[in-house]
Design a protein around this motif. Sequence first.
Motif, mmCIF file in Angstrom:
data_model
loop_
_atom_site.group_PDB
_atom_site.id
_atom_site.type_symbol
_atom_site.label_atom_id
_atom_site.label_comp_id
_atom_site.label_asym_id
_atom_site.label_seq_id
_atom_site.Cartn_x
_atom_site.Cartn_y
_atom_site.Cartn_z
ATOM 1 N N ALA A 1 0.870 -1.183 0.000
ATOM 2 C CA ALA A 1 0.000 0.000 0.000
ATOM 3 C C ALA A 1 0.904 1.230 0.000
ATOM 4 N N PRO A 2 0.971 1.946 -1.131
ATOM 5 C CA PRO A 2 1.893 3.085 -1.201
ATOM 6 C C PRO A 2 1.228 4.409 -0.801
ATOM 7 N N ASP A 3 0.139 4.333 -0.022
ATOM 8 C CA ASP A 3 -0.675 5.526 0.275
ATOM 9 C C ASP A 3 0.142 6.656 0.916
ATOM 10 N N LYS A 4 1.047 6.278 1.832
ATOM 11 C CA LYS A 4 1.770 7.306 2.598
ATOM 12 C C LYS A 4 2.717 8.123 1.702
ATOM 13 N N ILE A 5 3.501 7.420 0.888
ATOM 14 C CA ILE A 5 4.460 8.148 0.040
ATOM 15 C C ILE A 5 3.724 8.983 -1.012
ATOM 16 N N LYS A 6 2.568 8.481 -1.414
ATOM 17 C CA LYS A 6 1.756 9.216 -2.393
ATOM 18 C C LYS A 6 1.188 10.487 -1.746
ATOM 19 N N LYS A 7 0.636 10.324 -0.542
ATOM 20 C CA LYS A 7 -0.010 11.458 0.135
ATOM 21 C C LYS A 7 1.025 12.488 0.595
ATOM 22 N N GLU A 8 2.112 12.035 1.200
ATOM 23 C CA GLU A 8 3.074 12.989 1.788
ATOM 24 C C GLU A 8 4.015 13.598 0.765
ATOM 25 N N LEU A 9 4.416 12.783 -0.226
ATOM 26 C CA LEU A 9 5.476 13.251 -1.135
ATOM 27 C C LEU A 9 5.014 13.363 -2.584
ATOM 28 N N GLY A 10 3.805 12.926 -2.856
ATOM 29 C CA GLY A 10 3.275 13.016 -4.220
ATOM 30 C C GLY A 10 3.873 12.000 -5.166
ATOM 31 N N TRP A 11 4.503 10.933 -4.611
ATOM 32 C CA TRP A 11 5.112 9.917 -5.485
ATOM 33 C C TRP A 11 4.034 9.056 -6.146
ATOM 34 N N GLU A 12 4.229 8.826 -7.428
ATOM 35 C CA GLU A 12 3.409 7.861 -8.170
ATOM 36 C C GLU A 12 4.294 7.231 -9.227
ATOM 37 N N PRO A 13 4.045 5.975 -9.586
ATOM 38 C CA PRO A 13 4.883 5.416 -10.663
ATOM 39 C C PRO A 13 4.576 6.076 -12.002
ATOM 40 N N ASP A 14 5.609 6.234 -12.836
ATOM 41 C CA ASP A 14 5.421 6.806 -14.180
ATOM 42 C C ASP A 14 5.229 5.720 -15.217
ATOM 43 N N THR A 15 5.795 4.538 -14.952
ATOM 44 C CA THR A 15 5.813 3.500 -15.996
ATOM 45 C C THR A 15 4.870 2.358 -15.644
ATOM 46 N N MET A 16 3.866 2.173 -16.474
ATOM 47 C CA MET A 16 2.917 1.066 -16.265
ATOM 48 C C MET A 16 3.542 -0.237 -16.769
#
Length: 360
Positions: free
Chosen positions: A307-322
């Motif tokens: 669950a990458p919720d924390k890094i997404k919420k705090e730092l805006g990280w999302e994968p670029d490559t599907m």
Amino acid sequence: MRTYLVTGGAGFIGSNYIHYMFGKYGDDIKIINVDLLTYAGNPENLKEVEGRDNYTFIKADICDREAITKIFAENEIDSVIHFAAESHVDRSIKNPEVFVMTNVLGTATMLNAARAAWEKEDGTYPEGKRFLHVSTDEVFGSLPEGEGYFYEDTPYAPHSPYSASKAGSDMLVKAYMDTYHFPANITNCSNNYGPYQFPEKLIPLMINNALQGKKLPVYGDGKNVRDWLYVEDHAKAIDMVCENGRLFETYNVGGHNEKENIEIVKTIIQVLKEELPADDARQAHLNEDLITYVEDRKGHDRRYAIAPDKIKKELGWEPDTMFADGIRKTIRWYFDHAAWMENVTSGAYQKYYEEMYSTK
Ligand code: NAD
Ligand code: DAU
């Protein structure tokens, strides 16, 4: 100019991280790469950066206290990005001790040296110092099929000697943060894939075997699930945590990309067929008949899902490559680097493959 001490930078993720960092920051950073060059470390992975004035390679063992202390004494290190480890689960089942040495003792040595170099007399640390420990989702153990995710506060439950040794190293980092207020972060990432991955791991092993018309050894029923992330997205996450992550925090990294192993293997066959010219002789043997179910890995974890919720919420990280793009890019990279594959699979690899797969 910030100076990064990268350990294990000649391995798969470390070398991708170094390329990512020079691609992003160019001459504005300095990287010192400390690597023992075990079977998994390959200077060829870094030949494009070798000539840079802001890159230094030092061959050293992270367990060698003297060598590591000297590196801290001779350089003003701002950030440590600690990748160096023994990383392959199957090898850890055959030979656990080296995993304890490198992953636990090596991490302790790195922590000690960084603390000795950074800690001030009053027990505080200069602004900007950070030790980022690169860890794995395997420390959380195994999830049931189709149910639940690993969060940062999921209790540790490692099963293999590899994951137990990584859990031990994470615990040491946590102990340093709690005891010495040592400025650190831990990242726990899911399975990576991409360029420069050693062909002992599922994806490059299957690509290499399929191209040679060798059998594709799928462990157990092939329904174990892994959560795959393109390696550059991991490099991006590490950089974001290093730049803006809250000190003393753990961040889970993963792209919600769960796949059964058998699906991965079938996708590789399909994409290889599409990417090879129609008149290439290898087309003749590229089909699912190559798939061979073999004896299962001992203690094989059933499913990982981050669950990458924390890094997404705090730092805006999302994968670029599907995955669909990432696996095609990866296969094209292996086509374009046939000599790289040939070099790493000559010699010692043959013996490894025979020993590991002859009984399967
Ligand atoms: P890798 O096996 O490809 O590379 C490891 C590197 O560490 C090699 O260059 C090797 O020479 C070096 N090394 C090993 N022992 C050393 C020692 N004693 N002293 C100095 N250098 C030494 O590993 P990887 O797949 O790139 O993984 C890097 C890190 O990321 C590891 O800590 C691993 O646990 C973690 N991780 C890996 C994945 C993955 O999918 N591969 C996922 C999550 C986390
Ligand atoms: O989850 C993160 C971890 O991912 C990292 O911490 C490890 O360093 C990395 O090696 C990886 O561990 P896995 O054991 O998940 O990766 P591996 O590529 O070895 O295997 C992926 C899956 O494929 C696993 O379920 C076992 C299976 N497998 C693997 C090989 C090598 C096969 O079926 N056949 C094979 O020949």
